[in-house]
Design a protein around this motif. Structure first.
Motif, PDB file in Angstrom:
ATOM      1  N   GLY A  15       0.800  -1.224   0.000  1.00 46.52           N
ATOM      2  CA  GLY A  15       0.000   0.000   0.000  1.00 46.52           C
ATOM      3  C   GLY A  15       0.830   1.270   0.000  1.00 46.52           C
ATOM      4  N   THR A  16       2.144   1.144   0.105  1.00 42.96           N
ATOM      5  CA  THR A  16       3.007   2.327   0.159  1.00 42.96           C
ATOM      6  C   THR A  16       3.150   2.951  -1.217  1.00 42.96           C
ATOM      7  OG1 THR A  16       4.261   1.370   1.984  1.00 42.96           O
ATOM      8  CG2 THR A  16       5.295   3.187   0.787  1.00 42.96           C
ATOM      9  N   ASP A  17       2.784   4.226  -1.325  1.00 44.26           N
ATOM     10  CA  ASP A  17       3.000   5.003  -2.546  1.00 44.26           C
ATOM     11  C   ASP A  17       4.398   5.594  -2.440  1.00 44.26           C
ATOM     12  OD1 ASP A  17       3.130   6.926  -4.607  1.00 44.26           O
ATOM     13  OD2 ASP A  17       1.016   7.434  -4.401  1.00 44.26           O
ATOM     14  N   LEU A  18       5.277   5.202  -3.347  1.00 48.68           N
ATOM     15  CA  LEU A  18       6.679   5.642  -3.300  1.00 48.68           C
ATOM     16  C   LEU A  18       6.895   6.991  -3.976  1.00 48.68           C
ATOM     17  CD1 LEU A  18       8.279   2.184  -4.086  1.00 48.68           C
ATOM     18  CD2 LEU A  18       7.976   3.263  -1.845  1.00 48.68           C
ATOM     19  N   GLY A  19       5.858   7.561  -4.530  1.00 50.56           N
ATOM     20  CA  GLY A  19       5.990   8.869  -5.164  1.00 50.56           C
ATOM     21  C   GLY A  19       6.543   8.760  -6.578  1.00 50.56           C
ATOM     22  N   TYR A  20       7.290   9.780  -6.969  1.00 49.28           N
ATOM     23  CA  TYR A  20       7.748   9.913  -8.352  1.00 49.28           C
ATOM     24  C   TYR A  20       9.262   9.959  -8.435  1.00 49.28           C
ATOM     25  CZ  TYR A  20       2.943  11.011  -9.532  1.00 49.28           C
ATOM     26  OH  TYR A  20       1.589  10.934  -9.713  1.00 49.28           O
ATOM     27  N   SER A  21       9.777   9.368  -9.511  1.00 47.69           N
ATOM     28  CA  SER A  21      11.202   9.461  -9.819  1.00 47.69           C
ATOM     29  C   SER A  21      11.494  10.857 -10.384  1.00 47.69           C
ATOM     30  CB  SER A  21      11.584   8.408 -10.861  1.00 47.69           C
ATOM     31  OG  SER A  21      10.972   8.720 -12.117  1.00 47.69           O
ATOM     32  N   SER A  75      15.011   2.079  -8.816  1.00 43.66           N
ATOM     33  CA  SER A  75      16.156   2.243  -7.908  1.00 43.66           C
ATOM     34  C   SER A  75      16.208   3.643  -7.302  1.00 43.66           C
ATOM     35  CB  SER A  75      17.465   1.904  -8.614  1.00 43.66           C
ATOM     36  OG  SER A  75      17.740   2.835  -9.632  1.00 43.66           O
ATOM     37  N   GLU A  76      15.605   4.621  -7.956  1.00 43.97           N
ATOM     38  CA  GLU A  76      15.521   5.975  -7.395  1.00 43.97           C
ATOM     39  C   GLU A  76      14.480   6.046  -6.277  1.00 43.97           C
ATOM     40  OE1 GLU A  76      14.721   9.117 -10.201  1.00 43.97           O
ATOM     41  OE2 GLU A  76      16.134   8.300 -11.657  1.00 43.97           O
ATOM     42  N   LEU A  77      13.473   5.189  -6.348  1.00 45.16           N
ATOM     43  CA  LEU A  77      12.321   5.308  -5.456  1.00 45.16           C
ATOM     44  C   LEU A  77      12.370   4.426  -4.221  1.00 45.16           C
ATOM     45  CD1 LEU A  77       9.488   5.446  -8.138  1.00 45.16           C
ATOM     46  CD2 LEU A  77      10.418   7.346  -6.798  1.00 45.16           C
ATOM     47  N   PHE A  78      13.104   3.309  -4.267  1.00 48.32           N
ATOM     48  CA  PHE A  78      12.999   2.341  -3.185  1.00 48.32           C
ATOM     49  C   PHE A  78      14.362   1.761  -2.839  1.00 48.32           C
ATOM     50  CE2 PHE A  78      11.849  -1.937  -1.511  1.00 48.32           C
ATOM     51  CZ  PHE A  78      11.072  -1.522  -0.450  1.00 48.32           C
ATOM     52  N   GLU A  79      14.662   1.749  -1.545  1.00 51.65           N
ATOM     53  CA  GLU A  79      15.927   1.204  -1.056  1.00 51.65           C
ATOM     54  C   GLU A  79      15.657   0.359   0.181  1.00 51.65           C
ATOM     55  OE1 GLU A  79      19.659   0.047  -0.737  1.00 51.65           O
ATOM     56  OE2 GLU A  79      18.962   1.310  -2.378  1.00 51.65           O
ATOM     57  N   PRO A  80      15.641  -0.968   0.023  1.00 50.61           N
ATOM     58  CA  PRO A  80      15.479  -1.821   1.200  1.00 50.61           C
ATOM     59  C   PRO A  80      16.819  -1.962   1.925  1.00 50.61           C
ATOM     60  CG  PRO A  80      15.590  -3.152  -0.777  1.00 50.61           C
ATOM     61  CD  PRO A  80      15.647  -1.723  -1.219  1.00 50.61           C
ATOM     62  N   GLU A  81      16.800  -1.826   3.223  1.00 51.18           N
ATOM     63  CA  GLU A  81      18.030  -1.967   4.021  1.00 51.18           C
ATOM     64  C   GLU A  81      18.141  -3.400   4.531  1.00 51.18           C
ATOM     65  OE1 GLU A  81      17.444   1.019   7.066  1.00 51.18           O
ATOM     66  OE2 GLU A  81      18.752   2.396   5.981  1.00 51.18           O
ATOM     67  N   GLY A  82      19.385  -3.886   4.626  1.00 53.00           N
ATOM     68  CA  GLY A  82      19.609  -5.219   5.162  1.00 53.00           C
ATOM     69  C   GLY A  82      19.345  -6.324   4.156  1.00 53.00           C
ATOM     70  N   VAL A  83      19.374  -5.994   2.885  1.00 55.02           N
ATOM     71  CA  VAL A  83      19.127  -6.948   1.821  1.00 55.02           C
ATOM     72  C   VAL A  83      20.461  -7.366   1.204  1.00 55.02           C
ATOM     73  CG1 VAL A  83      18.119  -7.185  -0.488  1.00 55.02           C
ATOM     74  CG2 VAL A  83      16.822  -6.076   1.330  1.00 55.02           C
ATOM     75  N   THR A  84      20.646  -8.665   0.995  1.00 61.38           N
ATOM     76  CA  THR A  84      21.885  -9.146   0.374  1.00 61.38           C
ATOM     77  C   THR A  84      21.714  -9.415  -1.114  1.00 61.38           C
ATOM     78  OG1 THR A  84      21.372 -11.444   0.926  1.00 61.38           O
ATOM     79  CG2 THR A  84      22.698 -10.197   2.513  1.00 61.38           C
ATOM     80  N   THR A  85      20.490  -9.769  -1.523  1.00 57.79           N
ATOM     81  CA  THR A  85      20.240 -10.103  -2.920  1.00 57.79           C
ATOM     82  C   THR A  85      18.928  -9.470  -3.365  1.00 57.79           C
ATOM     83  OG1 THR A  85      21.344 -12.227  -2.595  1.00 57.79           O
ATOM     84  CG2 THR A  85      19.998 -12.005  -4.576  1.00 57.79           C
ATOM     85  N   ARG A  86      18.968  -8.853  -4.558  1.00 63.49           N
ATOM     86  CA  ARG A  86      17.784  -8.244  -5.172  1.00 63.49           C
ATOM     87  C   ARG A  86      17.578  -8.905  -6.522  1.00 63.49           C
ATOM     88  NH1 ARG A  86      18.452  -2.068  -3.633  1.00 63.49           N
ATOM     89  NH2 ARG A  86      19.834  -2.347  -1.882  1.00 63.49           N
TER      90      ARG A  86
END
Length: 150
Positions: A15-21, A75-86
């Motif tokens: 449900g999270t709207d990440l906005g615009y690049s 990649s501009e809009l979302f950055e998960p922390e603690g991730v080893t593989t995407r």
């Protein structure tokens, strides 16, 4: 603006709207390079003189070129922390709604529609809309599927 979410909190991101690049201009050079990479040299993309007399009045970007920009915009809009593989796991229901003429600027809005736990990680279904500056319809609408593993 980039939204940062800790891996442990991914499950609650639905449900999270990440906005615009940021806006990105589509240049003839970018179109030509894509045409070379895709081996798709249709005149409507790579021949500015002929395309000027065509149905859109200018060369247009390949639909798949515009779609491929979702990776950059995501990649501009979302950055998960603690991730080893995407993993870019794929796409669902892609539509090329409007042509993107050379010189146009595009950007993407992304909304995390669903988060599902998968073996060893999470899968996010993300509704992505690539819009054309000043346009009345989007260029591309797609659901991107991404996986993240800790």
């Amino acid at each position: 603006m980039t939204t940062t979410v800790a891996y442990a909190d991914l499950e609650s991101a639905a449900g999270t709207d990440l906005g615009y690049s940021e806006w990105l201009e589509i240049t003839q050079d970018r179109i030509d390079v894509f045409a070379d990479a895709a081996d798709d040299h249709q005149w409507i993309h790579v021949d500015p003189e002929r395309a000027a007399g065509g149905p859109f009045g200018a060369p247009i970007a390949h639909g798949f070129l515009t779609l491929s920009l979702a990776t950059k915009f995501w990649s501009e809009l979302f950055e998960p922390e603690g991730v080893t593989t995407r993993v870019n796991y794929g796409l669902d229901k892609v539509r090329f709604v409007s042509p993107v003429a050379v010189g146009s600027r595009v950007r993407m809005n992304a909304v995390i529609a669903e988060v599902t736990e998968v073996k060893g990680g999470y899968q996010l279904a993300v509704d992505q809309t690539i819009e054309i500056e000043g346009g009345t319809k989007p260029a591309v609408v797609a659901r991107g599927i991404y996986r993240f593993y800790a």
